[in-house]
Design an enzyme around this catalytic site. Sequence first.
Site, PDB file in Angstrom:
ATOM      1  N   ASP A 162       9.048 -47.656 -46.820  1.00 22.58           N
ATOM      2  CA  ASP A 162       7.767 -47.038 -47.154  1.00 22.58           C
ATOM      3  C   ASP A 162       7.094 -46.212 -46.056  1.00 22.58           C
ATOM      4  O   ASP A 162       6.658 -45.105 -46.296  1.00 22.58           O
ATOM      5  CB  ASP A 162       6.773 -48.111 -47.621  1.00 22.58           C
ATOM      6  N   GLU A 389       9.881 -61.575 -44.831  1.00 27.95           N
ATOM      7  CA  GLU A 389      10.159 -60.247 -45.385  1.00 27.95           C
ATOM      8  C   GLU A 389      10.837 -59.376 -44.319  1.00 27.95           C
ATOM      9  O   GLU A 389      11.805 -58.679 -44.603  1.00 27.95           O
ATOM     10  CB  GLU A 389       8.838 -59.613 -45.852  1.00 27.95           C
TER      11      GLU A 389
END
Length: 419
Positions: A162, A389
């Site tokens: 992202d 994550e």
Amino acid sequence: MSTLADTAIEILRENDRGTYTVPTKGLYPFQWNWDSCLTALGQHHFDEDRAWREIETLFDNQWPCGMVPHIVFHQMDDGYFPGPQVWATGRPVPTSGITQPPVAGFSLKRLFDRAKDTALAEARVKALLPKVAKWHRWFYETRDPRGEGLVAIIHPWEAGRDNSIDWDEPFERVPTEGITPYVRRDTQHANPAHRPTKEQYDRYLWLVEHFRGLGWDTSKLHDASPFQVVDPGFNAILIRSCADLADLADHLGEAELARENRQFAEKGIAAMETLWSEPHGQYLCRDRTRETLVDSASVGGLLAAFCAIPTDRAAAIARTIDNHGTWFRVASHPPQDSRFDAKRYWRGPVWLVINYMIADGLRRAGEVDAAAKITASSLDLIRESGFAEYYDPMTGEPLGGGRFTWTAAMVLEFLSMEQ
Ligand code: GLC
């Protein structure tokens, strides 16, 4: 005491919603495209049928044009922004309107090759094959209008990386004026210092509203986008999936699909050379609106090793990773670059899915030691910091969401490789 594998399976079960799996509770409450395809690899270690289902659910939500959306909003949840009302794509089950790295072809082949139940696997692959092939065709038709052999992403979220430094320069061409005021949700679940900035979010949203204004006609969006970037990692995933799908198609007697996908892969591999940077010892992104290479040696250019690049290129990539000199591999950006940020999402941290794909590619290219180091480093991170994550490449600190699905899936994969 439970083993790493037990914990990984427990996490995959905990995040399982029956026919799809959420990346983690709270932060990501829906189905994500490449998360699901990689998650299926983990599920396959303990439930073959469930693994196929994960990918089938995703493809049940394929658009008629062939695109497979990056998020499927199976159930409403206001814990995430931008939700279905912002995307407004008009799909029966609401979805986003952009796509994500097409790793499905690779996953199908891996599941098929490993299947204990071959009759089940053949039936499942047979049904999925034309759908994945349609997605691949859609890519080359809509995202490679000049027939270069490489496709462009039109939104950073499509790359799955992202807020990579790769997008900083091309993003300057994306305006922010006129966007509808909004409230972010991600920063309520995770530390804002480890997430994208507000300026980046404004641009993400501007692009979404711009594409929505064009009625989500995917044949128009590429040319209408001020952001068109040819990402080597994204293309490598597509090329690998095309090559793997071609093998599966051959096996199932689908000669035409095999020929088409093999051609995509061959043309793509040849075109990857145009992204090679000798000074950086890796591939770089190309900003298609300017036809210039982006001076950012991110992990996207190392992930290129996932497809069958020449072996000297793979050897150079292995050396470049060594040169990062981080305690844990593979940093999403080299620490030597002043823009590196050890804790901010895709601007430095280590991600296990990326490690998995780089290690797999390097091993195939004969860089066995380099692959083994990445595998060992990935498992060290889990042992020291749990199933996060992403991780700080210097300290191993766990970052972002916890009990993370694709991290757990990759652990099962890495453990099976070590045996
Ligand atoms: C983030 C990641 C993306 C991933 C998603 C769900 O947006 O950048 O790659 O698919 O989270 O895990």
